[in-house]
Design a protein around this motif. Sequence first.
Motif, PDB file in Angstrom:
ATOM      1  N   ASP A 260       0.697  -1.239   0.185  1.00 34.71           N
ATOM      2  CA  ASP A 260      -0.031  -0.013  -0.042  1.00 34.71           C
ATOM      3  C   ASP A 260       0.830   1.264  -0.081  1.00 34.71           C
ATOM      4  OD1 ASP A 260       0.972  -0.430   2.663  1.00 34.71           O
ATOM      5  OD2 ASP A 260      -0.585   0.291   3.577  1.00 34.71           O
ATOM      6  N   LEU A 261       1.974   1.165  -0.664  1.00 37.16           N
ATOM      7  CA  LEU A 261       2.791   2.234  -0.627  1.00 37.16           C
ATOM      8  C   LEU A 261       2.212   3.550  -1.163  1.00 37.16           C
ATOM      9  CD1 LEU A 261       6.093   3.282  -0.313  1.00 37.16           C
ATOM     10  CD2 LEU A 261       6.454   2.285  -2.806  1.00 37.16           C
ATOM     11  N   ARG A 262       2.602   4.823  -0.494  1.00 40.23           N
ATOM     12  CA  ARG A 262       1.898   5.869  -0.956  1.00 40.23           C
ATOM     13  C   ARG A 262       2.940   7.083  -1.183  1.00 40.23           C
ATOM     14  NH1 ARG A 262      -1.245   3.911   2.917  1.00 40.23           N
ATOM     15  NH2 ARG A 262      -0.967   5.128   4.563  1.00 40.23           N
ATOM     16  N   SER A 263       3.952   7.001  -0.748  1.00 43.24           N
ATOM     17  CA  SER A 263       5.124   7.928  -0.838  1.00 43.24           C
ATOM     18  C   SER A 263       6.543   7.263  -0.876  1.00 43.24           C
ATOM     19  CB  SER A 263       4.857   9.048   0.227  1.00 43.24           C
ATOM     20  OG  SER A 263       5.985   9.760   0.014  1.00 43.24           O
ATOM     21  N   LEU A 264       7.287   7.654  -1.705  1.00 45.77           N
ATOM     22  CA  LEU A 264       8.869   6.803  -1.628  1.00 45.77           C
ATOM     23  C   LEU A 264       9.791   8.251  -1.896  1.00 45.77           C
ATOM     24  CD1 LEU A 264      10.604   4.289  -1.981  1.00 45.77           C
ATOM     25  CD2 LEU A 264      10.448   4.393  -4.373  1.00 45.77           C
ATOM     26  N   LEU A 265      10.861   7.875  -1.018  1.00 46.65           N
ATOM     27  CA  LEU A 265      12.246   8.672  -1.068  1.00 46.65           C
ATOM     28  C   LEU A 265      13.081   7.776  -1.545  1.00 46.65           C
ATOM     29  CD1 LEU A 265      13.592  11.331  -0.557  1.00 46.65           C
ATOM     30  CD2 LEU A 265      13.893  10.653   1.896  1.00 46.65           C
ATOM     31  N   LEU A 266      13.896   8.008  -2.451  1.00 43.46           N
ATOM     32  CA  LEU A 266      14.958   7.191  -2.885  1.00 43.46           C
ATOM     33  C   LEU A 266      16.266   8.375  -2.842  1.00 43.46           C
ATOM     34  CD1 LEU A 266      13.888   5.411  -6.145  1.00 43.46           C
ATOM     35  CD2 LEU A 266      14.295   4.418  -3.950  1.00 43.46           C
ATOM     36  N   VAL A 267      17.420   7.895  -2.106  1.00 45.51           N
ATOM     37  CA  VAL A 267      18.506   8.812  -2.191  1.00 45.51           C
ATOM     38  C   VAL A 267      19.545   7.928  -2.369  1.00 45.51           C
ATOM     39  CG1 VAL A 267      19.838  10.327  -0.524  1.00 45.51           C
ATOM     40  CG2 VAL A 267      17.412  10.030  -0.356  1.00 45.51           C
ATOM     41  N   GLY A 268      20.728   8.355  -3.141  1.00 41.43           N
ATOM     42  CA  GLY A 268      21.801   7.438  -3.317  1.00 41.43           C
ATOM     43  C   GLY A 268      22.991   8.111  -4.180  1.00 41.43           C
ATOM     44  N   ASP A 269      24.110   7.469  -4.035  1.00 46.19           N
ATOM     45  CA  ASP A 269      25.047   7.928  -4.836  1.00 46.19           C
ATOM     46  C   ASP A 269      25.325   7.216  -6.413  1.00 46.19           C
ATOM     47  OD1 ASP A 269      26.628   5.744  -3.997  1.00 46.19           O
ATOM     48  OD2 ASP A 269      28.030   6.935  -2.659  1.00 46.19           O
ATOM     49  N   GLU A 270      26.430   7.274  -6.884  1.00 48.42           N
ATOM     50  CA  GLU A 270      26.637   6.747  -8.329  1.00 48.42           C
ATOM     51  C   GLU A 270      26.627   5.272  -8.083  1.00 48.42           C
ATOM     52  OE1 GLU A 270      28.744   8.842  -6.612  1.00 48.42           O
ATOM     53  OE2 GLU A 270      30.698   8.661  -6.996  1.00 48.42           O
ATOM     54  N   THR A 271      27.113   4.556  -6.890  1.00 49.16           N
ATOM     55  CA  THR A 271      27.176   3.121  -6.894  1.00 49.16           C
ATOM     56  C   THR A 271      25.534   2.771  -6.402  1.00 49.16           C
ATOM     57  OG1 THR A 271      27.484   3.075  -4.213  1.00 49.16           O
ATOM     58  CG2 THR A 271      29.440   3.117  -5.513  1.00 49.16           C
ATOM     59  N   ALA A 272      24.769   3.478  -5.992  1.00 52.73           N
ATOM     60  CA  ALA A 272      23.428   2.919  -5.869  1.00 52.73           C
ATOM     61  C   ALA A 272      22.627   3.264  -7.026  1.00 52.73           C
ATOM     62  CB  ALA A 272      22.856   3.598  -4.630  1.00 52.73           C
ATOM     63  N   LEU A 273      23.122   3.984  -8.104  1.00 49.35           N
ATOM     64  CA  LEU A 273      22.518   4.360  -9.173  1.00 49.35           C
ATOM     65  C   LEU A 273      21.931   3.113  -9.943  1.00 49.35           C
ATOM     66  CD1 LEU A 273      21.539   6.294 -11.721  1.00 49.35           C
ATOM     67  CD2 LEU A 273      23.819   6.577 -12.312  1.00 49.35           C
ATOM     68  N   PRO A 274      22.663   2.308 -10.274  1.00 49.62           N
ATOM     69  CA  PRO A 274      22.208   0.991 -10.795  1.00 49.62           C
ATOM     70  C   PRO A 274      20.880   0.485 -10.134  1.00 49.62           C
ATOM     71  CG  PRO A 274      24.480   0.781 -10.595  1.00 49.62           C
ATOM     72  CD  PRO A 274      24.139   1.939  -9.928  1.00 49.62           C
ATOM     73  N   ALA A 275      20.778   0.273  -8.806  1.00 45.48           N
ATOM     74  CA  ALA A 275      19.660  -0.178  -8.097  1.00 45.48           C
ATOM     75  C   ALA A 275      18.664   0.826  -8.264  1.00 45.48           C
ATOM     76  CB  ALA A 275      19.910  -0.480  -6.767  1.00 45.48           C
ATOM     77  N   ILE A 276      18.922   2.202  -8.036  1.00 46.51           N
ATOM     78  CA  ILE A 276      17.866   3.244  -8.125  1.00 46.51           C
ATOM     79  C   ILE A 276      17.201   3.328  -9.389  1.00 46.51           C
ATOM     80  CG2 ILE A 276      17.422   5.735  -8.037  1.00 46.51           C
ATOM     81  CD1 ILE A 276      19.479   6.024  -5.799  1.00 46.51           C
ATOM     82  N   ALA A 277      17.980   3.099 -10.548  1.00 45.87           N
ATOM     83  CA  ALA A 277      17.173   3.104 -11.884  1.00 45.87           C
ATOM     84  C   ALA A 277      16.310   1.923 -12.109  1.00 45.87           C
ATOM     85  CB  ALA A 277      18.579   2.995 -12.841  1.00 45.87           C
ATOM     86  N   GLY A 278      16.746   0.869 -11.465  1.00 49.22           N
ATOM     87  CA  GLY A 278      15.987  -0.439 -11.609  1.00 49.22           C
ATOM     88  C   GLY A 278      14.537  -0.114 -10.638  1.00 49.22           C
ATOM     89  N   ILE A 279      14.679   0.448  -9.567  1.00 45.34           N
ATOM     90  CA  ILE A 279      13.532   0.924  -8.586  1.00 45.34           C
ATOM     91  C   ILE A 279      12.543   1.697  -9.392  1.00 45.34           C
ATOM     92  CG2 ILE A 279      12.942   2.012  -6.422  1.00 45.34           C
ATOM     93  CD1 ILE A 279      15.381   0.616  -5.252  1.00 45.34           C
ATOM     94  N   LEU A 280      13.261   2.829  -9.931  1.00 44.59           N
ATOM     95  CA  LEU A 280      12.427   3.956 -10.381  1.00 44.59           C
ATOM     96  C   LEU A 280      11.752   3.160 -11.812  1.00 44.59           C
ATOM     97  CD1 LEU A 280      14.884   6.736 -10.754  1.00 44.59           C
ATOM     98  CD2 LEU A 280      12.586   6.608  -9.575  1.00 44.59           C
ATOM     99  N   GLU A 281      12.221   2.106 -12.412  1.00 42.55           N
ATOM    100  CA  GLU A 281      11.714   1.447 -13.703  1.00 42.55           C
ATOM    101  C   GLU A 281      10.247   0.569 -12.837  1.00 42.55           C
ATOM    102  OE1 GLU A 281      14.611  -1.001 -15.346  1.00 42.55           O
ATOM    103  OE2 GLU A 281      15.551   0.823 -16.360  1.00 42.55           O
TER     104      GLU A 281
END
Length: 323
Positions: free
Chosen positions: A166-187
């Motif tokens: 039931d996610l209603r709001s998401l905050l993603l924070v990361g540097d370049e090492t987390a970018l691959p994971a964040i890119a996948g999470i955004l997808e």
Amino acid sequence: MSSPASLASALGHGLRKLVGKPAKPSAYRLFDVQLKAIIALSPSLARYVFSGDDVAQMHTLAADQRIKIFFPSADGQPPRLPKDGAWQQARRGLDALSCPPMRTYTIRNLRREVREVDVDFVLHGVNGPASAWATRACIGDRLQIVAPDFAFEGDPGGYEWRPPKDLRSLLLVGDETALPAIAGILEHMALAYADVPVQAFIEVPDEQDCIDLTCSAATELNWLPRDLLNGDHGEAMLQAVCELARLPRVQDHPGCTAGLEDVDIEQQILWECAAPDSGEFHAWIAGESAAVMRIRRYLITDRGLDRKALTLMGYWRAGRTFD
Ligand SMILES: Cc1cc2nc3c(=O)[nH]c(=O)nc-3n(C[C@H](O)[C@H](O)[C@H](O)COP(=O)(O)OP(=O)(O)OC[C@H]3O[C@@H](n4cnc5c(N)ncnc54)[C@H](O)[C@@H]3O)c2cc1C
């Protein structure tokens, strides 16, 4: 003399005794891979496409699925750990010169049907075995990867992106090492939670590292290039969280603010995983350990957020090596 039927049954019994029950696949296994292509993504990031027959059996369960990669040893030999499940023991038995260094990476894409897996490497110089390999890699290079086995029936773990239904709001924070994971999470958000508001802050070394990412229309994507912002590593992430992040009001989240213990990031990896009671707010934060520690302190101590809503991971530590 036994009848043919009883002989067959006796033989069958003997065979079963000899062969035993087939071993159940374990959650993880070792994969032999070969470098098939390198795709430059930006000045600091490149995609390494690995292939191999084994990859047909690899598995990934979430956008931040972590894997272990073995790199060539100090004597220059490619990793050749045994694939019979005893690789840890075999590795422990090797001397410093012949032991393949192991580092943690993220599966960016897995195309099992064509036996290919992509890993996005940050190119941070010839200062560690992984980045050194990535800087000098040649097509055909052989590495080994420990990753989930597709044949395993349970949940192998190795990922922390487990958004509440039931996610209603998401905050993603990361540097370049987390970018691959964040890119996948955004997808994933664009596919499965298209209407959920997402705020993402991604700190990268260079303005040209601000690459195109697939996001939902409900995503606010903020790039934090260090070359433009003139800050040290992690400063922009902290400042963005303090000044720009849309955080829930404290009375909605009675966080455990009292006595927040520090994690000794020189000795251990900062790794705290969310276990949310509700989907009202969830944060996934990863990057250099000291930067993530400062963000953790701000969110929990200064803003009183519920720790159970936060996933906080130190992906690496400046000036240190963790094998
Ligand atoms: C769960 C998880 C997933 C990860 N996924 C990825 C991924 O997909 N892509 C990726 O590139 N990294 C990823 N990392 C980070 C990666 O494991 C580390 O950056 C690792 O230290 C790199 O190993 P190395 O051999 O290059 O350097 P090391 O031998 O570990 O370190 C050598 C020196 O380089 C410094 N250093 C290490 N990483 C960096 C960096 N990124 N920038 C500047 N200096 C650095 C160290 O502080 C040390 O001083 C992930 C880490 C974790 C825990």
